[in-house]
Scaffold this motif. Structure first.
Motif, PDB file in Angstrom:
ATOM      1  N   UNK A 337       5.500  10.572   4.770  1.00  0.00           N
ATOM      2  CA  UNK A 337       5.494  10.053   6.140  1.00  0.00           C
ATOM      3  C   UNK A 337       4.132   9.421   6.465  1.00  0.00           C
ATOM      4  N   UNK A 338       3.060  10.114   6.106  1.00  0.00           N
ATOM      5  CA  UNK A 338       1.729   9.577   6.429  1.00  0.00           C
ATOM      6  C   UNK A 338       1.461   8.284   5.660  1.00  0.00           C
ATOM      7  N   UNK A 339       2.087   8.141   4.497  1.00  0.00           N
ATOM      8  CA  UNK A 339       1.958   6.888   3.741  1.00  0.00           C
ATOM      9  C   UNK A 339       2.671   5.735   4.457  1.00  0.00           C
ATOM     10  N   UNK A 340       3.710   6.070   5.233  1.00  0.00           N
ATOM     11  CA  UNK A 340       4.523   5.032   5.878  1.00  0.00           C
ATOM     12  C   UNK A 340       4.032   4.703   7.294  1.00  0.00           C
ATOM     13  N   UNK A 341       3.088   5.505   7.801  1.00  0.00           N
ATOM     14  CA  UNK A 341       2.658   5.351   9.196  1.00  0.00           C
ATOM     15  C   UNK A 341       1.296   4.653   9.273  1.00  0.00           C
ATOM     16  N   UNK A 342       1.229   3.653  10.134  1.00  0.00           N
ATOM     17  CA  UNK A 342      -0.066   3.019  10.436  1.00  0.00           C
ATOM     18  C   UNK A 342      -0.216   3.010  11.956  1.00  0.00           C
ATOM     19  N   UNK A 343      -1.359   3.418  12.448  1.00  0.00           N
ATOM     20  CA  UNK A 343      -1.636   3.456  13.887  1.00  0.00           C
ATOM     21  C   UNK A 343      -0.515   4.148  14.677  1.00  0.00           C
ATOM     22  N   UNK A 344      -0.038   5.243  14.148  1.00  0.00           N
ATOM     23  CA  UNK A 344       0.959   6.040  14.864  1.00  0.00           C
ATOM     24  C   UNK A 344       2.363   5.458  14.839  1.00  0.00           C
ATOM     25  N   UNK A 345       2.598   4.390  14.088  1.00  0.00           N
ATOM     26  CA  UNK A 345       3.935   3.776  14.022  1.00  0.00           C
ATOM     27  C   UNK A 345       4.396   3.652  12.579  1.00  0.00           C
ATOM     28  N   UNK A 346       5.733   3.645  12.412  1.00  0.00           N
ATOM     29  CA  UNK A 346       6.282   3.447  11.075  1.00  0.00           C
ATOM     30  C   UNK A 346       6.128   1.968  10.703  1.00  0.00           C
ATOM     31  N   UNK A 347       5.414   1.687   9.610  1.00  0.00           N
ATOM     32  CA  UNK A 347       5.214   0.301   9.184  1.00  0.00           C
ATOM     33  C   UNK A 347       5.742   0.194   7.757  1.00  0.00           C
ATOM     34  N   UNK A 348       6.968  -0.276   7.616  1.00  0.00           N
ATOM     35  CA  UNK A 348       7.573  -0.317   6.287  1.00  0.00           C
ATOM     36  C   UNK A 348       7.221  -1.615   5.574  1.00  0.00           C
ATOM     37  N   UNK A 349       6.987  -1.480   4.271  1.00  0.00           N
ATOM     38  CA  UNK A 349       6.579  -2.648   3.479  1.00  0.00           C
ATOM     39  C   UNK A 349       7.201  -2.518   2.092  1.00  0.00           C
ATOM     40  N   UNK A 350       8.282  -3.207   1.879  1.00  0.00           N
ATOM     41  CA  UNK A 350       8.984  -3.042   0.593  1.00  0.00           C
ATOM     42  C   UNK A 350       8.318  -3.841  -0.533  1.00  0.00           C
ATOM     43  N   UNK A 351       7.193  -4.505  -0.213  1.00  0.00           N
ATOM     44  CA  UNK A 351       6.392  -5.093  -1.299  1.00  0.00           C
ATOM     45  C   UNK A 351       5.673  -3.979  -2.067  1.00  0.00           C
ATOM     46  N   UNK A 352       5.502  -2.841  -1.378  1.00  0.00           N
ATOM     47  CA  UNK A 352       4.861  -1.678  -1.986  1.00  0.00           C
ATOM     48  C   UNK A 352       5.896  -0.993  -2.891  1.00  0.00           C
ATOM     49  N   UNK A 353       5.539  -0.807  -4.158  1.00  0.00           N
ATOM     50  CA  UNK A 353       6.482  -0.256  -5.152  1.00  0.00           C
ATOM     51  C   UNK A 353       7.022   1.115  -4.721  1.00  0.00           C
ATOM     52  N   UNK A 354       6.111   1.908  -4.159  1.00  0.00           N
ATOM     53  CA  UNK A 354       6.523   3.256  -3.747  1.00  0.00           C
ATOM     54  C   UNK A 354       7.563   3.170  -2.622  1.00  0.00           C
ATOM     55  N   UNK A 355       7.283   2.329  -1.633  1.00  0.00           N
ATOM     56  CA  UNK A 355       8.207   2.212  -0.500  1.00  0.00           C
ATOM     57  C   UNK A 355       9.529   1.576  -0.927  1.00  0.00           C
ATOM     58  N   UNK A 356       9.448   0.584  -1.806  1.00  0.00           N
ATOM     59  CA  UNK A 356      10.687  -0.049  -2.278  1.00  0.00           C
ATOM     60  C   UNK A 356      11.544   0.981  -3.011  1.00  0.00           C
ATOM     61  N   UNK A 357      10.887   1.978  -3.593  1.00  0.00           N
ATOM     62  CA  UNK A 357      11.622   3.026  -4.299  1.00  0.00           C
ATOM     63  C   UNK A 357      12.395   3.937  -3.372  1.00  0.00           C
ATOM     64  N   UNK A 358      11.831   4.217  -2.186  1.00  0.00           N
ATOM     65  CA  UNK A 358      12.449   5.244  -1.327  1.00  0.00           C
ATOM     66  C   UNK A 358      13.291   4.697  -0.172  1.00  0.00           C
ATOM     67  N   UNK A 359      13.056   3.432   0.207  1.00  0.00           N
ATOM     68  CA  UNK A 359      13.813   2.888   1.351  1.00  0.00           C
ATOM     69  C   UNK A 359      15.183   2.436   0.857  1.00  0.00           C
TER      70      UNK A 359
END
Ligand code: NAD
Length: 413
Positions: A337-359
């Motif tokens: 969760x903390x990896x996905x949050x920026x400035x208190x908001x969910x900021x998803x970025x599927x260019x990131x390999x890790x995020x593309x894996x889990x979203x």
């Protein structure tokens, strides 16, 4: 942003996605933490302990309305029905084995983020690897259950009333759970052997105290991402035959073999069980309604074969250690969760390999590459044809007037 924790709905599930200890870290990142009243009951975590840690204890309806809903397992139909478009849910959602759930979440406009899809070999994903944390617990508990069900000692015991020889334990599948089962059985004093279809696990098994068995009838069967591939029918039969002789020489067999997205491979056949001595114990961690690693195993049940072999279908072991499992899971889910949050908001970025894996689902669609339907091919932009002479047709072919000739890149459509 409101991050909420709901009470798990699956029957017998005692884990909870967040423990009070993890609340402070999320609050420090600017997140409001809501916890459904009673969510921690199964793990002996009271509402008061969450409130003291800074969470708000709320009703189920309020928890299900959070911006990000944290769970251990999957949301049930009622939970999905209570959710609204724009929310996200994070859990062990099992998208490969339950694509219908993913379609349902996509249709509900819910972003599904699945911890079991973490690219586990990425070093930065290690703190988020809930499959490993829960497999460690399961492997430990499998060995403890085996020792409890075995009618003799695990260690060598020399007493005035006689000497007990150590139990001979065989662990089949030496991934994370298997290695922990080996280590635990060793610590209890058993003599442990192990086998895996990926020969690269030999050194790992040996490092935790097992003797590694190498089969001659089956070659290496490593698949993608460090996992095993499914064996062919011939390989499976050869493996079962050769393993049977080893199984008969052991008092206890703990099976942990899995192939991602497939039913667990059958390693211990009926014939192998018949060849075991009365009083032997099998703990089948692969037990499932579709069948497990051992013939006749039933998830959540203990059956005894005609020749006196106890077969324990141990499907959901992490939930039997809810305090440890929840504490470890909470660290995994908070790290993601903390990896996905920026400035208190969910900021998803599927260019990131890790995020593309889990979203898995996003903006009303299933987007994960392992599940999404292939994108329709882009129509080629209309450009004026290059001013090149048309190639001469090859001998023996004819080009009708108006029919495009084949290009070097393939047929122009
Ligand atoms: P898993 O639960 O998918 O499977 C358990 C074991 O069963 C595996 O070792 C697999 O090879 C074995 N198996 C499958 N079919 C078999 C068969 N027919 N016969 C015998 N054994 C069979 O695996 P897992 O524990 O989730 O881990 C898979 C791999 O990923 C392991 O190598 C693990 O070390 C690796 N891993 C790496 C990292 C990392 O790089 N940081 C993190 C976690 C896991």
């Amino acid at each position: 942003m409101k991050v909420s924790v709901v009470k798990e709905a699956a029957p017998g599930e005692r884990r909870v996605a967040l423990v009070p200890e993890a609340v402070g870290k999320l609050r420090a990142a600017g997140l409001d933490v809501l916890v459904e009243s009673g969510a921690g009951d199964g793990a002996w975590l009271t509402d008061d302990s969450y409130a003291e840690a800074g969470a708000s204890v709320v009703s189920r309806g309020e928890a299900l309305a959070g911006d990000v809903v944290l769970m251990v397992g999957k949301p049930d139909e009622a939970a999905i029905g209570a959710m609204h478009p724009g929310q996200a849910v994070i859990g062990l959602l099992g998208p490969l084995t339950d694509p219908e759930l993913m379609a349902r979440l996509a249709a509900a406009g819910v972003t599904a983020i699945s911890l079991d899809m973490i690219p586990r070999t990425l070093p930065r994903a290690q703190p988020m690897d809930a499959l490993s944390s829960q497999a460690n617990i399961a492997g430990y508990k499998a060995a403890v259950i085996a020792a409890g069900a075995f009618g003799r000692f695990f260690p060598l015991l020399i007493t005035a009333a006689g000497t007990a020889r150590p139990a001979r334990v065989l662990v089949l599948g030496t991934g994370v759970a298997g290695l922990q089962a080996i280590g635990t059985a060793r610590r209890l004093g058993a003599v442990v052997s192990a086998y895996d279809v990926r020969p690269e696990t030999k050194t790992e098994a040996e490092s935790v105290g097992a003797t590694f068995i190498e089969l001659t009838s089956v070659g290496p069967a490593g698949g993608e991402g460090g996992y095993a591939r499914a064996l062919t029918d011939e390989e499976r039969a050869a493996q079962q035959d050769e393993l049977a002789a080893h199984i008969a020489r052991h008092d206890v067999v703990i099976t942990t073999a899995q192939v991602p997205g497939r039913r667990p491979p059958l390693l211990v056949t009926d014939d192998a069980i018949k060849a075991m001595a009365a009083g032997s114990v099998i703990v089948d961690m692969g037990a499932s309604t579709l069948g497990g690693n051992a013939a006749g195993s039933v998830p959540g049940e203990t059956v005894v074969s005609e020749n006196g072999v106890t077969i324990i279908g141990a499907g959901a072991l992490p939930s039997t250690m809810p305090a440890a499992a929840s504490a470890m899971y909470a660290r995994n889910v908070s790290a993601l969760l903390l990896h996905l949050v920026k400035d208190g908001q969910l900021m998803l970025d599927t260019e990131d390999e890790l995020q593309a894996g889990v979203i898995v689902t996003r903006d009303g669609a299933v987007v994960h590459r392992a599940l999404a339907p292939p994108a329709p091919e882009e129509p080629a932009p209309e450009e004026p044809a290059p001013e090149e002479p048309e190639p001469e047709p090859e001998a023996g072919t004819t080009v009708e007037p108006g029919e495009p000739a084949a290009s070097a890149e393939g047929n122009l459509q």
